[in-house]
Design a protein around this motif. Structure first.
Motif, PDB file in Angstrom:
ATOM      1  N   HIS A   1      -3.969 -10.110   2.357  1.00  0.00           N
ATOM      2  CA  HIS A   1      -3.704  -8.744   1.905  1.00  0.00           C
ATOM      3  C   HIS A   1      -4.945  -8.139   1.243  1.00  0.00           C
ATOM      4  O   HIS A   1      -4.850  -7.477   0.202  1.00  0.00           O
ATOM      5  CB  HIS A   1      -2.522  -8.745   0.942  1.00  0.00           C
ATOM      6  CG  HIS A   1      -1.262  -9.301   1.535  1.00  0.00           C
ATOM      7  ND1 HIS A   1      -0.530  -8.639   2.492  1.00  0.00           N
ATOM      8  CD2 HIS A   1      -0.619 -10.484   1.330  1.00  0.00           C
ATOM      9  CE1 HIS A   1       0.516  -9.361   2.848  1.00  0.00           C
ATOM     10  NE2 HIS A   1       0.484 -10.493   2.160  1.00  0.00           N
TER      11      HIS A   1
ATOM     12  N   LYS B   1      -0.234  -0.894  -7.954  1.00  0.00           N
ATOM     13  CA  LYS B   1      -1.583  -1.092  -8.485  1.00  0.00           C
ATOM     14  C   LYS B   1      -1.826  -2.512  -8.984  1.00  0.00           C
ATOM     15  O   LYS B   1      -2.945  -2.990  -8.970  1.00  0.00           O
ATOM     16  CB  LYS B   1      -1.837  -0.096  -9.630  1.00  0.00           C
ATOM     17  CG  LYS B   1      -1.767   1.356  -9.202  1.00  0.00           C
ATOM     18  CD  LYS B   1      -2.791   1.652  -8.108  1.00  0.00           C
ATOM     19  CE  LYS B   1      -2.739   3.118  -7.684  1.00  0.00           C
ATOM     20  NZ  LYS B   1      -3.699   3.407  -6.594  1.00  0.00           N
TER      21      LYS B   1
ATOM     22  N   LEU C   1       0.815  -1.210   0.000  1.00  0.00           N
ATOM     23  CA  LEU C   1       0.000   0.000   0.000  1.00  0.00           C
ATOM     24  C   LEU C   1       0.850   1.262   0.000  1.00  0.00           C
ATOM     25  O   LEU C   1       0.593   2.196  -0.759  1.00  0.00           O
ATOM     26  CB  LEU C   1      -0.945   0.000   1.215  1.00  0.00           C
ATOM     27  CG  LEU C   1      -1.993  -1.113   1.260  1.00  0.00           C
ATOM     28  CD1 LEU C   1      -2.801  -1.020   2.543  1.00  0.00           C
ATOM     29  CD2 LEU C   1      -2.922  -1.006   0.062  1.00  0.00           C
ATOM     30  N   SER C   2       1.881   1.301   0.827  1.00  0.00           N
ATOM     31  CA  SER C   2       2.678   2.516   0.965  1.00  0.00           C
ATOM     32  C   SER C   2       3.450   2.860  -0.304  1.00  0.00           C
ATOM     33  O   SER C   2       3.755   4.025  -0.567  1.00  0.00           O
ATOM     34  CB  SER C   2       3.657   2.376   2.138  1.00  0.00           C
ATOM     35  OG  SER C   2       4.566   1.309   1.917  1.00  0.00           O
TER      36      SER C   2
ATOM     37  N   LYS D   1      -6.695  -5.652   2.096  1.00  0.00           N
ATOM     38  CA  LYS D   1      -6.710  -4.184   2.054  1.00  0.00           C
ATOM     39  C   LYS D   1      -6.122  -3.657   0.751  1.00  0.00           C
ATOM     40  O   LYS D   1      -6.484  -2.568   0.288  1.00  0.00           O
ATOM     41  CB  LYS D   1      -5.948  -3.619   3.253  1.00  0.00           C
ATOM     42  CG  LYS D   1      -6.670  -3.798   4.582  1.00  0.00           C
ATOM     43  CD  LYS D   1      -5.924  -3.094   5.706  1.00  0.00           C
ATOM     44  CE  LYS D   1      -6.665  -3.224   7.019  1.00  0.00           C
ATOM     45  NZ  LYS D   1      -5.943  -2.545   8.136  1.00  0.00           N
ATOM     46  N   PHE D   2      -5.202  -4.414   0.177  1.00  0.00           N
ATOM     47  CA  PHE D   2      -4.611  -4.028  -1.106  1.00  0.00           C
ATOM     48  C   PHE D   2      -5.693  -3.969  -2.183  1.00  0.00           C
ATOM     49  O   PHE D   2      -5.751  -3.028  -2.984  1.00  0.00           O
ATOM     50  CB  PHE D   2      -3.515  -5.027  -1.489  1.00  0.00           C
ATOM     51  CG  PHE D   2      -2.945  -4.841  -2.869  1.00  0.00           C
ATOM     52  CD1 PHE D   2      -2.202  -3.713  -3.183  1.00  0.00           C
ATOM     53  CD2 PHE D   2      -3.157  -5.793  -3.854  1.00  0.00           C
ATOM     54  CE1 PHE D   2      -1.667  -3.533  -4.463  1.00  0.00           C
ATOM     55  CE2 PHE D   2      -2.634  -5.629  -5.135  1.00  0.00           C
ATOM     56  CZ  PHE D   2      -1.889  -4.497  -5.433  1.00  0.00           C
TER      57      PHE D   2
ATOM     58  N   GLY E   1       2.291   2.419  -3.317  1.00  0.00           N
ATOM     59  CA  GLY E   1       1.362   2.784  -4.375  1.00  0.00           C
ATOM     60  C   GLY E   1       1.289   1.787  -5.512  1.00  0.00           C
ATOM     61  O   GLY E   1       1.047   2.144  -6.667  1.00  0.00           O
TER      62      GLY E   1
ATOM     63  N   LYS F   1     -14.463   1.146 -12.994  1.00  0.00           N
ATOM     64  CA  LYS F   1     -14.199   0.582 -11.677  1.00  0.00           C
ATOM     65  C   LYS F   1     -13.655  -0.845 -11.821  1.00  0.00           C
ATOM     66  O   LYS F   1     -13.774  -1.459 -12.871  1.00  0.00           O
ATOM     67  CB  LYS F   1     -15.461   0.564 -10.805  1.00  0.00           C
ATOM     68  CG  LYS F   1     -16.005   1.954 -10.502  1.00  0.00           C
ATOM     69  CD  LYS F   1     -17.253   1.845  -9.624  1.00  0.00           C
ATOM     70  CE  LYS F   1     -17.827   3.213  -9.311  1.00  0.00           C
ATOM     71  NZ  LYS F   1     -19.027   3.119  -8.468  1.00  0.00           N
TER      72      LYS F   1
ATOM     73  N   GLU G   1      -8.992  -3.747  -1.551  1.00  0.00           N
ATOM     74  CA  GLU G   1      -9.968  -2.733  -1.150  1.00  0.00           C
ATOM     75  C   GLU G   1      -9.535  -1.334  -1.567  1.00  0.00           C
ATOM     76  O   GLU G   1     -10.364  -0.443  -1.767  1.00  0.00           O
ATOM     77  CB  GLU G   1     -10.176  -2.785   0.371  1.00  0.00           C
ATOM     78  CG  GLU G   1     -10.864  -4.070   0.831  1.00  0.00           C
ATOM     79  CD  GLU G   1     -10.835  -4.228   2.348  1.00  0.00           C
ATOM     80  OE1 GLU G   1     -10.307  -3.308   3.024  1.00  0.00           O
ATOM     81  OE2 GLU G   1     -11.329  -5.248   2.851  1.00  0.00           O
ATOM     82  N   ASN G   2      -8.231  -1.131  -1.708  1.00  0.00           N
ATOM     83  CA  ASN G   2      -7.697   0.159  -2.122  1.00  0.00           C
ATOM     84  C   ASN G   2      -7.461   0.241  -3.633  1.00  0.00           C
ATOM     85  O   ASN G   2      -6.745   1.122  -4.106  1.00  0.00           O
ATOM     86  CB  ASN G   2      -6.394   0.454  -1.379  1.00  0.00           C
ATOM     87  CG  ASN G   2      -6.621   0.929   0.037  1.00  0.00           C
ATOM     88  OD1 ASN G   2      -6.786   2.121   0.306  1.00  0.00           O
ATOM     89  ND2 ASN G   2      -6.653  -0.012   0.982  1.00  0.00           N
ATOM     90  N   GLY G   3      -8.046  -0.697  -4.363  1.00  0.00           N
ATOM     91  CA  GLY G   3      -7.961  -0.650  -5.819  1.00  0.00           C
ATOM     92  C   GLY G   3      -6.860  -1.487  -6.431  1.00  0.00           C
ATOM     93  O   GLY G   3      -6.668  -1.467  -7.651  1.00  0.00           O
ATOM     94  N   GLY G   4      -6.123  -2.227  -5.612  1.00  0.00           N
ATOM     95  CA  GLY G   4      -5.060  -3.073  -6.129  1.00  0.00           C
ATOM     96  C   GLY G   4      -5.595  -4.334  -6.792  1.00  0.00           C
ATOM     97  O   GLY G   4      -6.707  -4.769  -6.513  1.00  0.00           O
TER      98      GLY G   4
END
Length: 204
Positions: free
Chosen positions: A135, A117, A112-113, A137-138, A115, A198, A140-143
């Motif tokens: 992982h 993708k 995440l840190s 959250k990766f 950036g 999306k 969930e953040n668009g990864g």
């Protein structure tokens, strides 16, 4: 097989058995090798172009796993200028560099840190779902997670056309049996990709 082979040295009892392949098997092996040689450069170039286009539009690309599969994929496919970082949870490898490249190995916590993708697995397909769950959250953040393994349901080879779409800002991840993936993929590939803005996860 994905992993290294196990070699056994044995002695045959009784009548010796010929170790030479018959003509049919030999022809099959030779034709397979020829087909691989003829397709190699086209596949190599297409993967590099697709990943380069994706990187320009969306951002950094990493590989998860710093073992022999990762090393082979990067060096054989010539991806050292396309990939930004290598992810590995082995603390003994972190801060080191991938052989044959200038790519540094970092901890998964930096997904995440940094950036990133797109993260492409170079691990056993059997553990990919566990890594995705770990992982989440990766994602969930668009990864996006994919895989270099043709045996994986997340295989990057199923999505090359989508990665190559210059105006596409999304990846449709198809999960399911190969026959369903291919039939659905052919249908979706006819849809104008620019209508998607999306990330979609379609479970079959």
């Amino acid at each position: 097989p994905v992993e290294n082979c196990i070699v056994a040295v044995v002695k045959v009892k009784g009548k010796p058995i010929s170790t030479y392949p018959n003509d049919e098997n030999l022809d099959f092996q030779l034709s397979s090798a020829q087909a691989y040689a003829e397709a190699y450069h086209n596949i190599r170039n297409k993967i590099k172009i697709c990943l380069s286009n994706y990187k320009k539009i969306n951002g950094k690309i990493s590989i998860f796993g710093s073992g022999h599969s990762s090393c082979t994929a990067i060096n054989v496919l010539g991806l050292d200028e396309v990939i930004d970082l290598i992810i590995d949870d082995d603390v003994n490898k972190q801060t080191m560099f991938m052989p044959g490249t200038k790519l540094q190995i970092i901890a998964p916590s930096e997904l995440l840190s940094e950036g990133i993708k797109l993260c492409i697995f170079a691990v056993k397909p059997e553990i990919e779902d566990k890594l995705i769950a770990k992982h989440h959250k990766f994602i969930e953040n668009g990864g996006i997670f994919m895989s270099f393994s043709p045996a994986s349901k997340y295989s990057v080879y199923f999505h090359l056309d989508l990665l190559c779409a210059k105006n596409s800002k999304c990846i449709i991840t198809l999960l399911g049996p190969c026959n369903l993936i291919l039939s659905t993929y052919k249908f979706l590939n006819r849809i104008a990709l620019t209508y998607f803005s999306k990330l979609f996860h379609i479970s079959l």
